[in-house]
Design an enzyme around this catalytic site. Structure first.
Site, short mmCIF file in Angstrom:
data_model
loop_
_atom_site.label_atom_id
_atom_site.label_comp_id
_atom_site.label_asym_id
_atom_site.label_seq_id
_atom_site.Cartn_x
_atom_site.Cartn_y
_atom_site.Cartn_z
N GLY A 69 0.84 -1.20 0.00
CA GLY A 69 0.00 0.00 0.00
C GLY A 69 0.87 1.24 0.00
O GLY A 69 2.00 1.22 0.49
N GLN A 119 3.15 9.98 0.86
CA GLN A 119 4.44 9.28 0.82
C GLN A 119 5.23 9.60 -0.45
O GLN A 119 6.43 9.34 -0.52
CB GLN A 119 4.24 7.76 0.92
CG GLN A 119 3.73 7.33 2.28
CD GLN A 119 3.60 5.82 2.35
OE1 GLN A 119 2.59 5.27 1.93
NE2 GLN A 119 4.63 5.15 2.82
N CYS A 171 6.54 0.02 6.87
CA CYS A 171 6.11 1.14 6.04
C CYS A 171 7.23 1.50 5.09
O CYS A 171 8.40 1.53 5.49
CB CYS A 171 5.76 2.34 6.92
SG CYS A 171 5.23 3.78 6.00
N LEU A 172 6.87 1.76 3.83
CA LEU A 172 7.89 2.14 2.85
C LEU A 172 8.59 3.43 3.24
O LEU A 172 9.68 3.71 2.77
CB LEU A 172 7.25 2.28 1.46
CG LEU A 172 6.72 0.97 0.86
CD1 LEU A 172 5.89 1.25 -0.39
CD2 LEU A 172 7.86 0.02 0.55
N HIS A 178 -3.71 1.40 7.92
CA HIS A 178 -2.37 2.00 7.86
C HIS A 178 -2.33 3.14 6.84
O HIS A 178 -1.86 4.24 7.13
CB HIS A 178 -1.37 0.89 7.49
CG HIS A 178 0.04 1.34 7.30
ND1 HIS A 178 1.07 0.93 8.12
CD2 HIS A 178 0.61 2.16 6.38
CE1 HIS A 178 2.20 1.49 7.70
NE2 HIS A 178 1.95 2.22 6.64
N GLU A 179 -2.86 2.87 5.64
CA GLU A 179 -2.79 3.88 4.57
C GLU A 179 -3.71 5.07 4.87
O GLU A 179 -3.34 6.22 4.60
CB GLU A 179 -3.14 3.26 3.22
CG GLU A 179 -2.25 2.10 2.78
CD GLU A 179 -0.76 2.38 2.85
OE1 GLU A 179 -0.34 3.55 2.74
OE2 GLU A 179 0.00 1.42 3.06
N HIS A 204 -2.06 7.54 7.06
CA HIS A 204 -1.08 8.41 6.39
C HIS A 204 -1.74 9.72 5.94
O HIS A 204 -1.10 10.77 5.91
CB HIS A 204 -0.50 7.72 5.15
CG HIS A 204 0.70 6.86 5.42
ND1 HIS A 204 1.87 7.35 5.99
CD2 HIS A 204 0.93 5.55 5.19
CE1 HIS A 204 2.77 6.36 6.07
NE2 HIS A 204 2.22 5.25 5.60
NI NI Z 1 3.10 3.39 5.39
#
Ligand code: NI
Length: 159
Positions: free
Chosen positions: A46, A51, A89-90, A131-132, A135
């Protein structure tokens, strides 16, 4: 195909509240395509627009590699149950931590044609939606980590 640079924790863009999308534009279509390219390139499941430095309420998710979803202006309207598991997380490469999330999530959103739809998910998909969506309000999963943040040996499991 365009890969965008993924912002990492410490970048203030990740702490901001994102603005809703009120109409689809060519720019946003390109953004969504680039977000999928960036997601697949990074091996995540995701990715949220902040991000890649864009403060809009847009999320792309694909937890199997074959079920891509675009969530525009997503709103979680129902949750149930509980799951506890490792999350990454990326925007925080090489790290992971244990986070408790609902095991079921129902989310209302708009698709890439600005048509409303409902996405229901369990387990990893439910975790990823939570999670997304966070963000988009400037919240990182690290705020929920129970215990210590650990070193991740499996970057392909990062979100
Ligand atoms: Ni993330």
């Amino acid at each position: 195909m365009a890969i965008r640079k993924i912002r990492v924790m410490g970048d203030r863009v990740l702490t901001k509240k994102c603005r809703p999308v009120d109409e689809m534009t060519d720019r946003i279509k390109i953004l969504i395509n680039d977000m999928f390219d960036t997601l697949y390139e990074s091996g995540g499941v995701g990715l949220a627009a902040p991000q890649v430095g864009v403060l809009k309420r847009i999320v792309v998710i694909d937890v199997t590699g074959e079920d891509p979803y675009v969530l525009i202006n997503p709103k979680i309207v129902e949750t149930a149950g509980e799951q506890c598991g490792m999350e990454g997380c990326l925007s925080l490469p090489g790290k992971m931590g244990e986070v408790t999330r609902p095991n079921y999530v129902k989310c209302e959103a708009f698709n890439e044609n600005m048509e409303p739809f409902v996405l229901e998910g369990e387990e990893l998909l439910a975790r990823c939606i939570c999670h997304e969506c966070e963000h988009l309000d400037g919240i990182m999963y690290t705020e929920h980590v129970e215990g210590e943040l650990l070193d991740s040996m499996a970057p392909e499991e990062e979100e």
